[in-house]
Design a protein around this motif. Structure first.
Motif, PDB file in Angstrom:
ATOM      1  N   GLN A 188       0.844  -1.190   0.000  1.00  0.00           N
ATOM      2  CA  GLN A 188       0.000   0.000   0.000  1.00  0.00           C
ATOM      3  C   GLN A 188       0.879   1.239   0.000  1.00  0.00           C
ATOM      4  O   GLN A 188       1.746   1.363   0.858  1.00  0.00           O
ATOM      5  N   PRO A 190       6.113  -4.355   7.680  1.00  0.00           N
ATOM      6  CA  PRO A 190       5.375  -5.565   7.278  1.00  0.00           C
ATOM      7  C   PRO A 190       3.892  -5.315   7.030  1.00  0.00           C
ATOM      8  O   PRO A 190       3.262  -6.020   6.251  1.00  0.00           O
ATOM      9  N   ARG A 191       3.365  -4.290   7.689  1.00  0.00           N
ATOM     10  CA  ARG A 191       1.932  -4.019   7.530  1.00  0.00           C
ATOM     11  C   ARG A 191       1.609  -3.372   6.196  1.00  0.00           C
ATOM     12  O   ARG A 191       0.445  -3.291   5.803  1.00  0.00           O
ATOM     13  N   LEU A 192       2.629  -2.874   5.506  1.00  0.00           N
ATOM     14  CA  LEU A 192       2.369  -2.234   4.218  1.00  0.00           C
ATOM     15  C   LEU A 192       1.958  -3.245   3.152  1.00  0.00           C
ATOM     16  O   LEU A 192       1.220  -2.926   2.226  1.00  0.00           O
ATOM     17  N   PHE A 193       2.465  -4.483   3.291  1.00  0.00           N
ATOM     18  CA  PHE A 193       2.256  -5.436   2.207  1.00  0.00           C
ATOM     19  C   PHE A 193       0.801  -5.865   2.089  1.00  0.00           C
ATOM     20  O   PHE A 193       0.142  -6.141   3.085  1.00  0.00           O
ATOM     21  N   LEU A 194       0.333  -5.908   0.846  1.00  0.00           N
ATOM     22  CA  LEU A 194      -1.083  -6.176   0.617  1.00  0.00           C
ATOM     23  C   LEU A 194      -1.458  -7.615   0.915  1.00  0.00           C
ATOM     24  O   LEU A 194      -2.597  -7.898   1.269  1.00  0.00           O
ATOM     25  N   LYS A 195      -0.516  -8.536   0.742  1.00  0.00           N
ATOM     26  CA  LYS A 195      -0.807  -9.952   0.978  1.00  0.00           C
ATOM     27  C   LYS A 195       0.290 -10.579   1.830  1.00  0.00           C
ATOM     28  O   LYS A 195       1.389 -10.045   1.936  1.00  0.00           O
ATOM     29  N   ALA A 196      -0.040 -11.744   2.371  1.00  0.00           N
ATOM     30  CA  ALA A 196       0.981 -12.509   3.097  1.00  0.00           C
ATOM     31  C   ALA A 196       2.051 -12.956   2.096  1.00  0.00           C
ATOM     32  O   ALA A 196       1.768 -13.107   0.907  1.00  0.00           O
ATOM     33  N   TYR A 223       1.317 -15.756  -0.270  1.00  0.00           N
ATOM     34  CA  TYR A 223       0.082 -15.623  -1.057  1.00  0.00           C
ATOM     35  C   TYR A 223       0.299 -15.907  -2.547  1.00  0.00           C
ATOM     36  O   TYR A 223      -0.453 -16.642  -3.173  1.00  0.00           O
ATOM     37  N   ASN A 266      -1.159 -18.977  -4.763  1.00  0.00           N
ATOM     38  CA  ASN A 266      -2.202 -18.685  -5.731  1.00  0.00           C
ATOM     39  C   ASN A 266      -1.708 -18.750  -7.178  1.00  0.00           C
ATOM     40  O   ASN A 266      -2.304 -18.156  -8.081  1.00  0.00           O
ATOM     41  N   ILE A 304      -7.965  -0.216  -7.829  1.00  0.00           N
ATOM     42  CA  ILE A 304      -8.753  -1.387  -7.432  1.00  0.00           C
ATOM     43  C   ILE A 304      -9.873  -1.668  -8.444  1.00  0.00           C
ATOM     44  O   ILE A 304      -9.998  -2.772  -8.969  1.00  0.00           O
ATOM     45  N   LYS A 347     -10.258  -4.697 -11.189  1.00  0.00           N
ATOM     46  CA  LYS A 347     -11.374  -5.651 -11.090  1.00  0.00           C
ATOM     47  C   LYS A 347     -12.064  -5.797 -12.448  1.00  0.00           C
ATOM     48  O   LYS A 347     -12.403  -6.909 -12.870  1.00  0.00           O
ATOM     49  N   TRP A 369     -13.049   7.986  -5.526  1.00  0.00           N
ATOM     50  CA  TRP A 369     -12.943   8.514  -4.159  1.00  0.00           C
ATOM     51  C   TRP A 369     -11.489   8.590  -3.727  1.00  0.00           C
ATOM     52  O   TRP A 369     -10.627   7.863  -4.220  1.00  0.00           O
ATOM     53  N   TRP A 387      -8.744  10.017  -0.276  1.00  0.00           N
ATOM     54  CA  TRP A 387      -8.672  10.487   1.101  1.00  0.00           C
ATOM     55  C   TRP A 387      -7.273  10.995   1.417  1.00  0.00           C
ATOM     56  O   TRP A 387      -6.308  10.676   0.731  1.00  0.00           O
ATOM     57  N   LYS A 435      -9.428  13.880   8.861  1.00  0.00           N
ATOM     58  CA  LYS A 435      -9.602  12.912   7.784  1.00  0.00           C
ATOM     59  C   LYS A 435     -10.412  13.564   6.670  1.00  0.00           C
ATOM     60  O   LYS A 435     -11.577  13.877   6.840  1.00  0.00           O
TER      61      LYS A 435
END
Lengths: 109, 402
Positions: B42, B58-64, B67, B71, B296, B300, B318, B320, B327
């Protein structure tokens, strides 16, 4: 080493997903990173989309910190909200929540 | 044999495409190529909590980590595509590897626009787009340091807010006469200017940067004819779509890779999604959107089209931004000719500005006002006529207006 705790997500169909979530991470992050279906979290945890709703049974809910105003207002816009609803991006993993069971709504939209 | 899909770009759009392709039942091999050292992550937190240090890497990554392997997605990092050989349906990588594809998704994103004034190449001048950029900035981002922020847009102002919070001496230089001029209404610009000033940030509007100088590293900025001392410079003056690969492959590009409502390029085997694209938006104009939402949603739609299920892309954009404890949430695309309706009092730091066009809500800007944002977004999507007086009346709950 970061401590990890167990979270069980249960899909609307009844399918269970047990995942490990690091301390301090949000429950949403745990779900998304392990690809638990049913948590969309389009905004990435900014409390800006209300697409990460979960249902928390009352005994677990008592262990969660109360909702912020922001979470409260955003929840208003999630579908099928009940008194057990929370936005999983707003709840941080702690030792007290080890083993928490979260039910997922049919849809986040 | 099943079809293979190659994705160029390992950002938000590329990652979403992998997820959506699998969700839509695509079972063939997927290969994703990224030019950074990391799997998809992200970007929004980079200029906010990650820079502040309250959001670990580590929290930035979108998937484990596992993953992609689990997949069926081969992830190739640290390299880029050199060429697309459309006739043979082969992508050639910088390292010489050749990837055959049946279907190709370009999710190449955008790169920062760079300054080219005298001294622009000096060490100490930072840009912000990647984890590596922020890690470089963070190393010098210390209390007491003087930081010159060039550009009063989202990135510059988010960095300014984090800087003020961390005790840096922050000066923002903006060439236009107001902040975030490209993204928000003058009312919002004025509100945010006040908030930044209250936090101790110095704002130099209508002040373009002319040069940088220093002995071996940046030590001063010249702007508006004056010289300002600076230890650090952060430049946030927008991005440029990464479209060269598409241009060289002969695909239509007009400041963005041109795609249709199904995210497809002029080549029936090639799609594109995210910041790198230009598409005809829901209002009928060709637009380039630089945001998570577009990455996103377009990804899709590309994934759906790739598995033969076409759905027209018409989602409301949208955006932010987090600055201090404010916010900002925006839905829809405003125009200067819209009629503005204010709901709430900016003095309470909780209000919204609705942009009305032909009696309907075209866009909403909400500050610490989630209901206004959520209902506003719905009103934009539905395009129903609204009563401006009711929108402005805070005694009428927002929920009853949707």
């Amino acid at each position: 080493m970061v401590q990890k705790y167990r979270v069980i997500f249960i899909e609307d169909s009844g399918k269970e997903h047990a995942v490990e979530v690091a301390e301090g991470w949000s429950l949403m992050e745990g779900a998304v990173k392990h690809l638990v279906p049913g948590i969309d979290a389009d905004c990435g945890g900014a409390c800006a989309c209300a697409t990460c709703q979960v249902y928390v049974a009352p005994d677990w809910m008592a262990k969660l910190p109360p909702k912020s105003d922001m979470e409260e207002t955003m929840l208003d816009f999630a579908p099928d909200v009940t008194s057990e609803s929370r936005l999983s991006c707003q709840v941080r993993m702690t030792a007290a929540l080890d083993g928490i069971i979260l039910k997922l709504p049919k849809s986040q939209h | 044999m099943s079809e293979s899909i190659v994705i160029i770009g390992a950002g938000q759009a590329g990652c979403q495409a992998v997820e959506s392709l699998r969700k839509e039942g695509f079972t063939g091999p997927i290969t994703m190529v990224g030019d950074e050292a990391y799997p998809p992550y992200q970007r929004p937190p980079l200029s906010k909590a990650y820079l502040l240090g309250t959001f670990e890497r580590p929290r930035l990554f979108l998937k484990a980590d596992n993953y992609y392997a689990e997949n069926g997605c081969a992830l190739i990092v640290n390299t880029t595509a050199k060429a697309i050989h459309r006739a043979e349906r082969i992508v050639e990588l910088q390292d010489g590897r050749k990837l055959p594809y049946d279907k190709l998704l370009l999710a190449t994103g955008a790169r920062v626009r760079k300054l080219n004034c005298p001294g622009a190449g000096l060490p100490g001048i930072h840009y912000l787009k990647t984890i590596a950029d922020v890690d470089g900035l963070q190393a010098v981002f210390q209390p007491g340091k003087r930081i010159a922020v060039v550009g009063g847009g989202y990135i510059g102002l988010e960095v300014a807010a984090v800087g003020a919070k961390r005790g840096l001496d922050v000066t923002v230089f903006e060439a236009m006469d107001r902040l975030m001029a490209r993204a928000v209404s003058p009312q919002l610009s004025a509100f945010y200017a006040d908030e930044h000033k209250k936090a101790g940030v110095k704002l130099m509007l209508q002040t373009g940067v002319e040069a940088f100088g220093g002995d071996g590293k940046v030590e001063w900025v010249r702007a508006g004819g004056l010289t300002y001392d600076a230890d650090i410079v952060l430049v946030g003056i927008g991005v440029i779509p990464c479209e060269e690969l598409a241009v060289h492959a002969g695909l239509g590009c007009e400041d963005g890779i041109v795609v249709d409502q199904n995210a497809r390029t002029g080549d029936p085997h090639i799609w594109a999604a995210g910041d790198c694209t230009r598409h005809v938006g829901r209002e009928g104009h060709a637009i380039r959107l630089e945001c998570v939402q577009n990455a996103i949603d377009q990804a899709k739609h590309a994934a759906l089209a790739m598995v033969g299920r076409h759905k027209t892309y018409s989602e409301v954009p949208w955006f932010w931004s987090d600055q201090y404890d404010l916010k900002l949430q925006i839905a829809g695309l405003a125009r200067p000719t819209d009629t503005l309706v204010l709901r709430g009092d900016p003095a309470n730091r909780k209000f919204a500005v609705f942009h009305l066009r032909d009696g309907k809500v075209a866009a909403v800007e909400a500050v610490n006002a989630a209901p206004e944002y959520m209902i506003g977004k719905k009103l934009v999507a539905e395009g129903k006529p609204v009563d401006a007086a009711k929108l402005a009346d805070t005694s009428i709950p927002m929920k009853t207006l949707g």
